[in-house]
Design an enzyme around this catalytic site. Sequence first.
Site, PDB file in Angstrom:
ATOM      1  N   HIS A 257       4.761  -5.828   1.676  1.00 11.77           N
ATOM      2  CA  HIS A 257       4.079  -5.200   2.817  1.00 11.77           C
ATOM      3  C   HIS A 257       4.989  -4.143   3.442  1.00 11.77           C
ATOM      4  O   HIS A 257       6.191  -4.123   3.196  1.00 11.77           O
ATOM      5  CB  HIS A 257       3.833  -6.215   3.944  1.00 11.77           C
TER       6      HIS A 257
ATOM      7  N   GLU B 129       8.012  -8.306   4.124  1.00  9.44           N
ATOM      8  CA  GLU B 129       7.696  -7.114   4.903  1.00  9.44           C
ATOM      9  C   GLU B 129       8.891  -6.161   4.865  1.00  9.44           C
ATOM     10  O   GLU B 129      10.026  -6.565   5.140  1.00  9.44           O
ATOM     11  CB  GLU B 129       7.443  -7.472   6.375  1.00  9.44           C
TER      12      GLU B 129
ATOM     13  N   HIS C  44       0.187  -5.581  -0.575  1.00  8.70           N
ATOM     14  CA  HIS C  44      -0.880  -6.125   0.264  1.00  8.70           C
ATOM     15  C   HIS C  44      -2.206  -5.429  -0.070  1.00  8.70           C
ATOM     16  O   HIS C  44      -3.259  -6.050  -0.108  1.00  8.70           O
ATOM     17  CB  HIS C  44      -0.503  -5.935   1.744  1.00  8.70           C
TER      18      HIS C  44
ATOM     19  N   ASP D 137      -0.880  -1.144   2.811  1.00 14.57           N
ATOM     20  CA  ASP D 137       0.559  -1.288   2.616  1.00 14.57           C
ATOM     21  C   ASP D 137       0.891  -1.988   1.289  1.00 14.57           C
ATOM     22  O   ASP D 137       0.050  -2.724   0.779  1.00 14.57           O
ATOM     23  CB  ASP D 137       1.189  -2.027   3.831  1.00 14.57           C
TER      24      ASP D 137
HETATM   25 ZN   LIG Z   1       0.620  -6.161   4.960  1.00 16.35          ZN
END
Ligand SMILES: [Zn+2]
Length: 189
Positions: free
Chosen positions: A35, A117, A153, A163
Amino acid sequence: MQIDAAGLLDTAQFIASPNFDERPAGTHISLLVIHNISLPPNEFGGNGVLELFTNQIDPYAHPYYQSLQGLKVSAHFFIRRDGLIIQFVPCNMRAWHAGVSSWQGKERCNDFSIGIELEGSDTMPFTDAQYAMLIAVTQCLCSRYPIQHIVGHADIAPGRKTDPGPRFDWQKYASSLGDHEYLKTISCS
Ligand SMILES: [Zn+2]
């Protein structure tokens, strides 16, 4: 770099998120989801993401934050622009990063995935320090869990999520991972 029996990475700073629960019994962790996130959007280095994942975001601190009110989300890992890595949820537990999602016909990707992330946005390239840490963590995770696919994602929630975005260099990432006995797919979207 090592992951212990609970799924904690030794090189990560651990900040506990309350946003997690048990994975379904007997689940194999087979998917890695990449992400990007920044809070406020396109601003780096602040505490917005940490606050979001620990349910401490102040809805009045930034106009955008009002849209995040009441959101209960988390990811296992967050990699800063300088490569620093923070862990919010032990890998053995289910973090809440994917939302409504499916991969190869299997829904609820949170059940069987680990979420990473990268501090960033869809419009800016990621840093060398982030790739270096991401690659090291990926190798560590692939040696510990039967990861078969690495996706963005956007790949598991198309139309809803974009993303890690077009600036994420899948070729660079994939080529650095080399052969891995489990890895069947790495997204090149
Ligand atoms: Zn995401």
